[in-house]
Design an enzyme around this catalytic site. Structure first.
Site, short mmCIF file in Angstrom:
data_model
loop_
_atom_site.label_atom_id
_atom_site.label_comp_id
_atom_site.label_asym_id
_atom_site.label_seq_id
_atom_site.Cartn_x
_atom_site.Cartn_y
_atom_site.Cartn_z
N THR A 128 -0.24 -1.88 10.56
CA THR A 128 0.18 -1.13 9.39
C THR A 128 1.64 -1.40 9.12
O THR A 128 2.44 -1.47 10.07
CB THR A 128 -0.02 0.39 9.59
OG1 THR A 128 0.80 1.13 8.67
CG2 THR A 128 0.33 0.82 11.00
N CYS A 157 1.72 -3.85 2.36
CA CYS A 157 0.78 -2.83 2.81
C CYS A 157 -0.54 -3.54 3.07
O CYS A 157 -0.98 -4.34 2.25
CB CYS A 157 0.60 -1.73 1.77
SG CYS A 157 -0.55 -0.43 2.28
#
Length: 239
Positions: A83, A196
């Protein structure tokens, strides 16, 4: 191959991409029936997202540090935090274990520089775009970082959390991202970081007039490089 420790679940949609890409890349490099040696710890993103929204970053860092220790106990040789946003607590995660953390910001910056790009646009969650933990890491590699306007940041962030994290991909959202990418280019971006993991589910190379840097793929490539790196030669007389 070293054992790759995947710290994922944020969201599970993007972690599935990590697993897929790692294995596809392993097959490309090694052929045959080879697949990636990895162990996965997948957290409950609902709990982590609440910590994000409430600014409980120390608590989030502690939770991910505990998960990283579980990966180490399972035999992982290094940790891949799957992440971008939670790299806000990367130092906390790295401090929790005695094995290396492969930092996503570093692998991305190195890829950008290899393309000869010095000014790069950044898309991601509002935390990634607005705060310094990621932008500063990129700047530390000599890059100039351009981010969208406040309103465009809201659009990018909402599409991530309200759609992509739930596996929802809408053509109108792709069009919105394309417009925002175009505005980043107008503001001087020579390339665009898809900062992202879920963004790669929505847009790709064809959605930008300048080079794009898909951080999930770049992180997987760097992880495989590390996993397949030969052991350093031993000095004579050492076991």
């Amino acid at each position: 191959m070293r054992l790759i420790g995947l710290l994922g679940g944020m969201s599970w949609q993007s972690t599935a991409e990590y697993y897929r890409l790692l294995n596809e890349l392993t097959h490309e490099r090694l052929g045959g029936l080879h697949s990636a040696r990895c162990v996965l710890y997948s957290v409950d993103f609902a709990a982590i997202e609440v910590m994000q929204a409430e600014g409980r970053w120390d608590e989030a860092g502690a939770a991910l540090g505990e998960a990283a220790r579980a990966l180490e106990a399972a035999g992982a040789d290094f940790v891949v935090l799957c992440t971008n946003t939670m790299h806000k607590v990367a130092d906390r995660v790295a401090a929790a274990v005695d094995i290396p953390l492969l930092h996503l910001g570093d692998t991305t910056a190195e890829a950008v520089k290899r393309r000869g790009v010095t000014t790069v646009g950044l898309l991601g969650t509002r935390f990634t775009m607005a705060e310094d933990f990621y932008r500063g890491r990129l700047a530390g590699h000599g890059l100039t970082v351009v981010v969208p306007s406040t309103e465009d940041q809201r659009i990018v962030n909402d599409i991530i959390y309200d759609e992509l994290c739930l596996g929802i991909v809408k053509p109108e959202s792709r069009d919105a991202y394309r417009r925002i990418i175009g505005r980043l280019v107008d503001d001087g971006a020579e390339g665009v970081i898809y900062g992202c993991t879920e963004i790669e589910l929505l847009v790709g190379e064809d959605d930008s007039a300048v080079p794009v840097f898909p951080t999930t793929r770049l992180h997987c490539e760097a992880a495989l490089d590390h996993a397949l790196r030969p052991d350093p030669p031993r000095r004579p007389g050492l076991p």
